[in-house]
Structure formats: structure tokens, C-alpha cells
Design a protein around this motif. Structure first.
Motif, mmCIF file in Angstrom:
data_model
loop_
_atom_site.group_PDB
_atom_site.id
_atom_site.type_symbol
_atom_site.label_atom_id
_atom_site.label_comp_id
_atom_site.label_asym_id
_atom_site.label_seq_id
_atom_site.Cartn_x
_atom_site.Cartn_y
_atom_site.Cartn_z
ATOM 1 N N TRP A 25 4.887 -11.181 14.913
ATOM 2 C CA TRP A 25 4.722 -12.097 13.789
ATOM 3 C C TRP A 25 4.743 -11.352 12.466
ATOM 4 O O TRP A 25 5.239 -11.868 11.449
ATOM 5 C CB TRP A 25 3.431 -12.904 13.931
ATOM 6 N N PHE A 26 4.188 -10.140 12.448
ATOM 7 C CA PHE A 26 4.213 -9.334 11.222
ATOM 8 C C PHE A 26 5.655 -9.015 10.830
ATOM 9 O O PHE A 26 6.034 -9.166 9.661
ATOM 10 C CB PHE A 26 3.426 -8.040 11.421
ATOM 11 N N ILE A 27 6.469 -8.595 11.789
ATOM 12 C CA ILE A 27 7.868 -8.286 11.497
ATOM 13 C C ILE A 27 8.611 -9.546 11.064
ATOM 14 O O ILE A 27 9.455 -9.513 10.159
ATOM 15 C CB ILE A 27 8.536 -7.617 12.709
ATOM 16 N N GLY A 70 14.236 -1.215 -3.789
ATOM 17 C CA GLY A 70 12.909 -0.637 -4.015
ATOM 18 C C GLY A 70 11.913 -1.041 -2.943
ATOM 19 O O GLY A 70 11.172 -0.193 -2.415
ATOM 20 N N PHE A 71 11.893 -2.328 -2.599
ATOM 21 C CA PHE A 71 10.986 -2.754 -1.543
ATOM 22 C C PHE A 71 11.397 -2.177 -0.195
ATOM 23 O O PHE A 71 10.551 -1.864 0.637
ATOM 24 C CB PHE A 71 10.918 -4.284 -1.473
ATOM 25 N N HIS A 72 12.708 -2.027 0.012
ATOM 26 C CA HIS A 72 13.134 -1.384 1.256
ATOM 27 C C HIS A 72 12.668 0.065 1.277
ATOM 28 O O HIS A 72 12.188 0.562 2.312
ATOM 29 C CB HIS A 72 14.653 -1.438 1.399
ATOM 30 N N GLY A 73 12.775 0.757 0.144
ATOM 31 C CA GLY A 73 12.281 2.129 0.073
ATOM 32 C C GLY A 73 10.793 2.227 0.351
ATOM 33 O O GLY A 73 10.327 3.169 0.999
ATOM 34 N N ALA A 74 10.035 1.222 -0.137
ATOM 35 C CA ALA A 74 8.600 1.197 0.152
ATOM 36 C C ALA A 74 8.351 1.038 1.643
ATOM 37 O O ALA A 74 7.431 1.654 2.210
ATOM 38 C CB ALA A 74 7.932 0.059 -0.618
ATOM 39 N N HIS A 75 9.176 0.233 2.303
ATOM 40 C CA HIS A 75 9.034 0.051 3.749
ATOM 41 C C HIS A 75 9.430 1.318 4.508
ATOM 42 O O HIS A 75 8.814 1.651 5.521
ATOM 43 C CB HIS A 75 9.884 -1.131 4.224
ATOM 44 N N VAL A 76 10.452 2.019 4.023
ATOM 45 C CA VAL A 76 10.823 3.288 4.655
ATOM 46 C C VAL A 76 9.680 4.294 4.501
ATOM 47 O O VAL A 76 9.363 5.040 5.435
ATOM 48 C CB VAL A 76 12.120 3.845 4.043
ATOM 49 N N THR A 77 9.059 4.313 3.326
ATOM 50 C CA THR A 77 7.924 5.214 3.105
ATOM 51 C C THR A 77 6.800 4.924 4.074
ATOM 52 O O THR A 77 6.257 5.828 4.729
ATOM 53 C CB THR A 77 7.406 5.080 1.656
ATOM 54 N N LEU A 78 6.437 3.645 4.188
ATOM 55 C CA LEU A 78 5.377 3.256 5.117
ATOM 56 C C LEU A 78 5.765 3.585 6.551
ATOM 57 O O LEU A 78 4.955 4.122 7.322
ATOM 58 C CB LEU A 78 5.088 1.759 4.980
ATOM 59 N N GLY A 79 7.014 3.291 6.917
ATOM 60 C CA GLY A 79 7.461 3.567 8.280
ATOM 61 C C GLY A 79 7.459 5.048 8.593
ATOM 62 O O GLY A 79 7.087 5.462 9.701
ATOM 63 N N GLU A 135 5.518 1.954 20.431
ATOM 64 C CA GLU A 135 6.509 0.878 20.417
ATOM 65 C C GLU A 135 6.440 0.062 19.135
ATOM 66 O O GLU A 135 7.472 -0.349 18.593
ATOM 67 C CB GLU A 135 6.305 -0.034 21.626
ATOM 68 N N ALA A 136 5.237 -0.199 18.644
ATOM 69 C CA ALA A 136 5.088 -0.994 17.425
ATOM 70 C C ALA A 136 5.784 -0.321 16.247
ATOM 71 O O ALA A 136 6.485 -0.972 15.463
ATOM 72 C CB ALA A 136 3.601 -1.209 17.118
ATOM 73 N N VAL A 137 5.596 0.984 16.126
ATOM 74 C CA VAL A 137 6.237 1.721 15.042
ATOM 75 C C VAL A 137 7.750 1.754 15.246
ATOM 76 O O VAL A 137 8.523 1.644 14.283
ATOM 77 C CB VAL A 137 5.672 3.140 14.948
ATOM 78 N N ALA A 138 8.205 1.874 16.485
ATOM 79 C CA ALA A 138 9.641 1.866 16.765
ATOM 80 C C ALA A 138 10.256 0.512 16.393
ATOM 81 O O ALA A 138 11.350 0.460 15.814
ATOM 82 C CB ALA A 138 9.893 2.177 18.244
ATOM 83 N N TRP A 139 9.565 -0.573 16.727
ATOM 84 C CA TRP A 139 10.043 -1.898 16.324
ATOM 85 C C TRP A 139 10.204 -1.971 14.814
ATOM 86 O O TRP A 139 11.220 -2.452 14.319
ATOM 87 C CB TRP A 139 9.060 -2.977 16.757
ATOM 88 N N TYR A 140 9.189 -1.522 14.116
ATOM 89 C CA TYR A 140 9.199 -1.574 12.652
ATOM 90 C C TYR A 140 10.357 -0.751 12.091
ATOM 91 O O TYR A 140 11.037 -1.178 11.155
ATOM 92 C CB TYR A 140 7.863 -1.049 12.121
#
Length: 296
Positions: A94-96, A239-248, A273-278
């Protein structure tokens, strides 16, 4: 890897683990409020806005380490059963999905501006009267910063330079994390750590090139967040994608240390697995960005 602590406990399958009272939800709420309060004031040029924003970020980092630390201790302590594992999977799914909707909103703004607003301002379709009365000389086309040329003249970033390189980097990282996942399930610790570490490095490499791209855009191309509708949609999406890459990337690094400590087994490793999904989600979003923002 066979002797790694199991993530799932041996509790009866009908008993759902209920954690003890925690201060972290309250701390997280305060941290989010402080962060957004500081950010809003920073955008409005309040002198203390930036300081408050970074204080909120620091508090969020402390919250993340503290809260996830409790979850990790519960996990390796064998307190989770199959029912809890299912709830974790549903929560991550649901988060994804919420993240998909988040990016869908920005992609929709891009498509709306490109396919409807700019043609209307040029006098096509429903924009005949608007064009004739307000901007009769406007001949936009995409990319555009609008009939007022907000932000001044600018140049776009060619798709076949750094954006293509970053696409190849992210696609490669999707392959390396998949290899790492198979190595984890096969109990091959060395391969797991090598390929997971490579994924972390590729994530940071992507961010390095994106920072270079932004520096070039602002310094040499005059392409900024204030460059009309094109600049705003470009930097909001990338920019938001870059923020998601940083978090990932940070999450991947944390998972690497957990793998090194033997927190996962071949059968029980949902944290991985959760991190791989993300991370795969981040890859897919970038492919959409590359096509619709840079190429088309």
C-alpha cells in the motif's frame, strides 16, 4: 546464512504480536511538523526557516534509527509470526501504491500542461478567445515557460548525455539487487554482500551525476525551478525522484549492514524484500521520467 536468526517467530499463528507502548509515533509527528514548518518559512524567506527545517530533518533521522531499531530487535528476537509478516507485506504494498499515486499527480500535471494548456494558449481548441485577447503573439510549443517567459530564456538538458547514463546506472542497479536477492535465498553470503554493496554504490553514483546535472542546469543553462511550467515540472519530478533514490540508497545501506550481521535467513527476509520492492519502483519511475521528461 543457515544459522541466521529467523525473522518470523514461533508463536501460534492465531496470536498477533502487539508491540509495547512506544514514544516514536509522537516524536515522528513532532519531527514532521517541525520540518514542514521550517520548510514553509524557508520558502517565504524567513531568516530562521532553514535552521528549523534542518532541525526537523535531524529529528526525523533520530526517529528513523530509534523506531526501526525497535522493529529490528523485535524481528531478530523472534516475536513476529506469519500473520505479522503478511501485514508487513500488505503495508509495504500500500505504501508503494501511495507513491505511485504521488508521482502520477506530477506526471498528470506535466501531461496536462503539455497536451492542453500550451495548445490552448496558442489558440487551439478552447483557447481561441484567451489567445486572441491576452497573448495573440504567443507561439509556444514544448518545452515552454509560458507566454510571459517566466524565468527568462533557458536551454533544456539533452536526453542522451547524463540522463541516459543515469538510466543505465539504475537499470544495472536493478540487476545487481536481483542477483543479491537470489544469493540471499541460496545462502551465498559473499555474493549477497558484493552485489548488494554494488547496488548501494550505483545509487550514490546516480545521485552524484544528478547533482552535476542540476549544477549545470542552474549555472550554464539558466534552467531553474522558476523557469515557468517546464522548469517547475522538470525539477518537481526529477527532484522528488532524486529524494526517493536517496532514501532508497540509505535503506539499501542499512540492509547491507543487517545482512553482514546475519539478520536474515533464506526463508525469512522480508526486510530485504521490502527495500528491493522499493528500489524496483524507483527504477520504473525513472524510466517514465527519462521517456516523458527528457526524450519526448
Amino acid at each position: 546464512m543457515a544459522n541466521a536468526p529467523a525473522e518470523l517467530g514461533t508463536h501460534d499463528k492465531d496470536i498477533y504480536f502487539v508491540p509495547s507502548k512506544s514514544r516514536w509515533p509522537l516524536v515522528a509527528s513532532v519531527a514532521l511538523f517541525v520540518t514542514m514548518f521550517g520548510f514553509a518559512n524557508w520558502l517565504n524567506d524567513v531568516s530562521w526557516g532553514r535552521t528549523v527545517f534542518f532541525l526537523g530533518i535531524i529529528l526525523l533521522v533520530v526517529t528513523a534509527f530509534g523506531w526501526f531499531g525497535e522493529v529490528v530487535r523485535e524481528s531478530i528476537g523472534g516475536r513476529y509470526n506469519r500473520q505479522v509478516d503478511i501485514s508487513f507485506r500488505m503495508g509495504m504494498a500500500w505504501f508503494i501504491f501511495s507513491e505511485v499515486m504521488f508521482f502520477a499527480a506530477f506526471f498528470s500535471a506535466l501531461f496536462y500542461a503539455r497536451q492542453f494548456v500550451i495548445p490552448w494558449l496558442e489558440g487551439q481548441g478552447h483557447g481561441v478567445e484567451t489567445h486572441a485577447m491576452l497573448w495573440p503573439d504567443f507561439t509556444g510549443g514544448w518545452p515552454s515557460n509560458g507566454p510571459e517567459a517566466v524565468g527568462g530564456a533557458y536551454q533544456t538538458i539533452p536526453a542522451w548525455g547524463v540522463p541516459l547514463l543515469n538510466t543505465l546506472i539504475l537499470l544495472t542497479s536493478g540487476l545487481t539487487i536481483t542477483v543479491a536477492h537470489h544469493a540471499l535465498k541460496a545462502g551465498k553470503r559473499g555474493i549477497l554482500l558484493a552485489f548488494l554493496g554494488a547496488t548501494v554504490l550505483l545509487g550514490w553514483l546516480f545521485l552524484f551525476y544528478q547533482v552535476e546535472e542540476y549544477t549545470h542546469a542552474y549555472g550554464a543553462l539558466n534552467l531553474t525551478l522558476g523557469s515557468g511550467i517546464y522548469g517547475s515540472t522538470f525539477f518537481m519530478l526529477t527532484g522528488f525522484h532524486g529524494a526517493h533514490v536517496t532514501l532508497g540508497t540509505i535503506m539499501l545501506a542499512v540492509i547491507w549492514f543487517r545482512c553482514a550481521k546475519g539478520h536474515f535467513s533464506a526463508d525469512n527476509h522480508f526486510g530485504f524484500e521490502a527495500v528491493a520492492w522499493y528500489w524496483h519502483f524507483v527504477d520504473v519511475v525513472w524510466l517514465g521520467l527519462f521517456v516523458f521528461v527528457y526524450v519526448l
